[in-house]
Design a protein around this motif. Structure first.
Motif, PDB file in Angstrom:
ATOM      1  N   LEU A  79       5.633  -1.554 -12.847  1.00 45.53           N
ATOM      2  CA  LEU A  79       5.009  -0.937 -11.684  1.00 45.53           C
ATOM      3  C   LEU A  79       3.594  -0.522 -12.059  1.00 45.53           C
ATOM      4  N   ALA A  80       2.621  -1.082 -11.364  1.00 53.70           N
ATOM      5  CA  ALA A  80       1.232  -0.663 -11.519  1.00 53.70           C
ATOM      6  C   ALA A  80       0.784  -0.010 -10.222  1.00 53.70           C
ATOM      7  N   VAL A  81       0.175   1.153 -10.331  1.00 54.25           N
ATOM      8  CA  VAL A  81      -0.399   1.829  -9.175  1.00 54.25           C
ATOM      9  C   VAL A  81      -1.912   1.693  -9.297  1.00 54.25           C
ATOM     10  N   GLU A  82      -2.504   1.023  -8.341  1.00 56.94           N
ATOM     11  CA  GLU A  82      -3.920   0.663  -8.424  1.00 56.94           C
ATOM     12  C   GLU A  82      -4.698   1.365  -7.328  1.00 56.94           C
TER      13      GLU A  82
ATOM     14  N   PRO B 109       0.824  -1.223   0.000  1.00 58.98           N
ATOM     15  CA  PRO B 109       0.000   0.000   0.000  1.00 58.98           C
ATOM     16  C   PRO B 109       0.849   1.259   0.000  1.00 58.98           C
ATOM     17  N   ILE B 110       0.238   2.336  -0.461  1.00 59.93           N
ATOM     18  CA  ILE B 110       0.814   3.673  -0.347  1.00 59.93           C
ATOM     19  C   ILE B 110       0.060   4.388   0.771  1.00 59.93           C
ATOM     20  N   PRO B 111       0.750   4.955   1.754  1.00 62.89           N
ATOM     21  CA  PRO B 111       0.038   5.645   2.850  1.00 62.89           C
ATOM     22  C   PRO B 111      -0.931   6.691   2.321  1.00 62.89           C
ATOM     23  N   ALA B 112      -2.085   6.772   2.958  1.00 62.58           N
ATOM     24  CA  ALA B 112      -3.158   7.644   2.476  1.00 62.58           C
ATOM     25  C   ALA B 112      -2.722   9.106   2.400  1.00 62.58           C
ATOM     26  N   ASP B 113      -1.914   9.564   3.383  1.00 66.13           N
ATOM     27  CA  ASP B 113      -1.494  10.959   3.337  1.00 66.13           C
ATOM     28  C   ASP B 113      -0.567  11.224   2.154  1.00 66.13           C
ATOM     29  N   LEU B 114       0.256  10.245   1.805  1.00 69.84           N
ATOM     30  CA  LEU B 114       1.144  10.400   0.649  1.00 69.84           C
ATOM     31  C   LEU B 114       0.335  10.397  -0.643  1.00 69.84           C
ATOM     32  N   VAL B 115      -0.702   9.590  -0.710  1.00 65.85           N
ATOM     33  CA  VAL B 115      -1.577   9.585  -1.883  1.00 65.85           C
ATOM     34  C   VAL B 115      -2.160  10.978  -2.109  1.00 65.85           C
TER      35      VAL B 115
ATOM     36  N   SER C  84      10.011  -2.699 -19.670  1.00 66.56           N
ATOM     37  CA  SER C  84       9.420  -2.316 -18.392  1.00 66.56           C
ATOM     38  C   SER C  84       8.273  -1.359 -18.654  1.00 66.56           C
ATOM     39  N   ALA C  85       7.295  -1.380 -17.776  1.00 64.37           N
ATOM     40  CA  ALA C  85       6.117  -0.535 -17.959  1.00 64.37           C
ATOM     41  C   ALA C  85       5.696   0.070 -16.632  1.00 64.37           C
ATOM     42  N   CYS C  86       4.940   1.158 -16.736  1.00 69.32           N
ATOM     43  CA  CYS C  86       4.358   1.804 -15.565  1.00 69.32           C
ATOM     44  C   CYS C  86       2.946   2.224 -15.925  1.00 69.32           C
ATOM     45  N   TYR C  87       2.009   1.984 -15.035  1.00 65.39           N
ATOM     46  CA  TYR C  87       0.636   2.374 -15.333  1.00 65.39           C
ATOM     47  C   TYR C  87      -0.154   2.554 -14.053  1.00 65.39           C
ATOM     48  N   HIS C  88      -1.290   3.209 -14.170  1.00 58.36           N
ATOM     49  CA  HIS C  88      -2.154   3.544 -13.049  1.00 58.36           C
ATOM     50  C   HIS C  88      -3.554   3.054 -13.357  1.00 58.36           C
ATOM     51  N   TYR C  89      -4.059   2.156 -12.527  1.00 53.82           N
ATOM     52  CA  TYR C  89      -5.422   1.668 -12.676  1.00 53.82           C
ATOM     53  C   TYR C  89      -6.325   2.411 -11.699  1.00 53.82           C
ATOM     54  N   GLU C  90      -7.428   2.925 -12.218  1.00 53.62           N
ATOM     55  CA  GLU C  90      -8.420   3.603 -11.388  1.00 53.62           C
ATOM     56  C   GLU C  90      -9.769   2.932 -11.597  1.00 53.62           C
TER      57      GLU C  90
ATOM     58  N   THR D 191      -8.390   2.779  -1.499  1.00 58.48           N
ATOM     59  CA  THR D 191      -7.025   2.376  -1.164  1.00 58.48           C
ATOM     60  C   THR D 191      -6.168   2.389  -2.422  1.00 58.48           C
ATOM     61  N   THR D 192      -4.957   2.915  -2.296  1.00 59.71           N
ATOM     62  CA  THR D 192      -4.010   2.928  -3.416  1.00 59.71           C
ATOM     63  C   THR D 192      -2.808   2.063  -3.037  1.00 59.71           C
ATOM     64  N   ARG D 193      -2.394   1.218  -3.953  1.00 59.63           N
ATOM     65  CA  ARG D 193      -1.266   0.330  -3.683  1.00 59.63           C
ATOM     66  C   ARG D 193      -0.397   0.207  -4.916  1.00 59.63           C
ATOM     67  N   CYS D 194       0.846  -0.197  -4.690  1.00 61.76           N
ATOM     68  CA  CYS D 194       1.780  -0.484  -5.771  1.00 61.76           C
ATOM     69  C   CYS D 194       1.818  -1.989  -6.008  1.00 61.76           C
ATOM     70  N   LEU D 195       1.762  -2.377  -7.272  1.00 58.74           N
ATOM     71  CA  LEU D 195       1.909  -3.773  -7.667  1.00 58.74           C
ATOM     72  C   LEU D 195       3.177  -3.875  -8.516  1.00 58.74           C
ATOM     73  N   TRP D 196       4.205  -4.477  -7.950  1.00 56.03           N
ATOM     74  CA  TRP D 196       5.483  -4.638  -8.630  1.00 56.03           C
ATOM     75  C   TRP D 196       5.544  -6.058  -9.200  1.00 56.03           C
TER      76      TRP D 196
END
Length: 472
Positions: free
Chosen positions: A419-422, A262-268, A383-389, A427-432
């Motif tokens: 790296l996927a940021v979901e 997870p990514i801490p909520a305040d950092l999100v 390598s790839a990076c993406y954000h799922y919402e 809740t936001t988390r990193c999936l490596w």
């Protein structure tokens, strides 16, 4: 699901202008067999090479009074409406590999569902979930039967898990949402005996898209975008420097693992605030941090990463089930002593430029580079990076049912590192996702810690030159 947020899409629309080709019209009845799409060719090639995520598994926990007969009828109707779910992929008769391979739609019929009960076990839910996880390890040949399977696992009174195994030749991430939405509507209709609202037809099928794409390629419709990529990518290295524990080698497998943290909520919230202030998106902020970390660990500031695009920018394609998503290259230059704000500006421009020219199949872009495939690695994008919402409100199942969806990860990594940021349910988390033959788990944990530390420093002092070393 697209890797880009609505802000990205609005900015992109302004920059892309007339470079987008007109969408595929309805063609009427498709031929008995059509070629593979460009994305399907790439998927089939990855499968033949022994790598790539060739299928995905979804588990829907359904709590409440479930009408299993209505569910079975809904699944059968789902397959009737979406012809891609009835498609097989026999081997081609020619000598041009995937380009000779065809896909054929079979006649509609009753869809079998495998039923299993775990109510007699000590922990029914754990036993059923372990069974569902075991499903992720299997693969089914698409040559003679459509590569899609359903299981209904009973774990208690009014408590079930519906498992869907689906080959990526048939669908992409956006298709998952379409299928669940249609399944919920069809189930409600069969329970109540009413006509499904708004789902009476699917005017465009995947075969229509394939034939349109084929015409585009034959008519040179992609040439302007291909010329852009030929000119741009020749300025970037063909291999990405990554912090390997073991260098890629010819027999290295694509056996993979996924670290979810997870990514801490305040950092999100701080990341979102920085994105807003820079007219960027969360995706761009995470991509910048990822690129800076790879620069410092690999010693090279110019790199090509990738990000998936849904390929559904036209209204005709919004409800099509099929493999429309493609991996778009992102040429990024974060060389030199840049502040995070300056690096973010560079990345933002790179993303928008890449998206403006993304209407060309990535296998054509890769073929145009005329570069040898790196030993033990993919060509062009490693390598790839993406954000799922979330794709909108939760799917509207009948009120008597509570349905929770979970994707079960397959033990495969299609790229060296991603790296996927979901973001889901607040809740936001990193999936490596990484190849186990190339990386140790401890290395990936370190990448995650560095990522969080870099984001924290960047949101506090965006004009400072970021330090991406070991935070401990």
């Amino acid at each position: 699901m697209s890797a880009l947020t609505s802000l990205d899409e609005r900015l992109l629309a302004a920059r892309a202008g007339s470079r987008r080709a007109q969408g595929p019209p309805r063609l009427g009845p498709a031929p008995a067999a059509v070629p593979l799409s460009a994305a399907q060719r790439a998927m089939a090639r990855a499968e033949a090479d022994g790598g790539g995520v060739t299928h995905f598994v979804l588990a829907y926990r359904i709590r409440g009074l479930l009408d299993t007969g209505a569910l079975e009828r809904a699944i059968t109707e789902l397959h009737r409406r979406h012809a891609i779910l009835r498609t097989v992929f026999p081997d081609g008769a020619g000598h041009d590999g995937e380009r000779d391979r065809q896909q054929m739609v079979l006649a509609a019929g009753e869809v079998p569902i495998q039923h299993h009960s775990f109510t007699g076990t000590a922990d029914p839910y754990a036993a059923a979930r372990n069974h569902a996880l075991e499903v992720t390890r299997h693969s089914y040949s698409p040559r003679s039967q459509p590569p899609v399977r359903w299981w209904l696992l009973e774990v208690g009174e009014h408590d079930h898990i519906l498992v869907l195994w689906l080959h990526h030749l048939l669908a992409d991430a956006a298709s998952e949402r379409i299928l669940e939405e249609d399944l919920a509507v069809l189930y409600q209709a069969f329970v109540t005996g009413t006509e499904p609202a708004g789902r009476s037809s699917t005017p465009v099928q995947y075969a229509d898209f394939v034939l349109w794409e084929q015409r585009q390629e034959a008519a040179g419709g992609y040439e302007a975008n291909r010329a852009y990529w030929r000119s741009t990518l020749k300025q970037y290295p063909s291999e990405l420097a990554l912090p390997f524990d073991r260098a890629p080698y010819g027999s290295a497998s694509y056996s993979g693992a996924t670290l979810c943290e997870p990514i801490p909520a305040d950092l999100v919230e701080r990341v979102r605030a920085l994105a807003r202030s820079e007219r960027a998106s969360e995706f761009m902020v995470h991509l910048t941090a990822y690129a800076l970390q790879l620069r410092d660990l690999g010693g090279v500031g110019r790199m090509v990463l990738g990000t998936p695009m849904s390929g559904r920018g036209r209204p005709e394609l919004e409800r099509v089930v099929g493999l429309l998503a493609d991996l778009v290259p992102l040429p990024i230059d974060v060389s030199g002593e840049l502040s995070f704000r300056s690096a973010l500006d560079q990345v933002r421009g790179a993303v928008l430029d890449a998206m403006a020219y993304q209407d060309v199949p990535s296998d054509l872009v890769a073929a145009d580079q005329s570069l040898p495939t790196p030993i033990g690695r993919r060509a062009l994008i490693q390598s790839a990076c993406y954000h799922y919402e979330p794709a909108g409100d939760p799917v509207a199942w009948p009120p008597e049912l509570r349905v929770d969806r979970e994707q079960l990860f397959t033990p495969v990594s299609s790229l060296d590192l991603s790296l996927a940021v979901e973001t889901d349910s607040g809740t936001t988390r990193c999936l490596w996702e990484y190849r186990r033959d190339l990386f140790d788990a401890a290395t990936i944990s370190g990448l995650h810690e560095r990522h969080l530390t870099l984001l924290a420093r960047a949101t506090e002092s965006p004009d400072a030159v970021p330090q991406t070393g070991d935070p401990r």
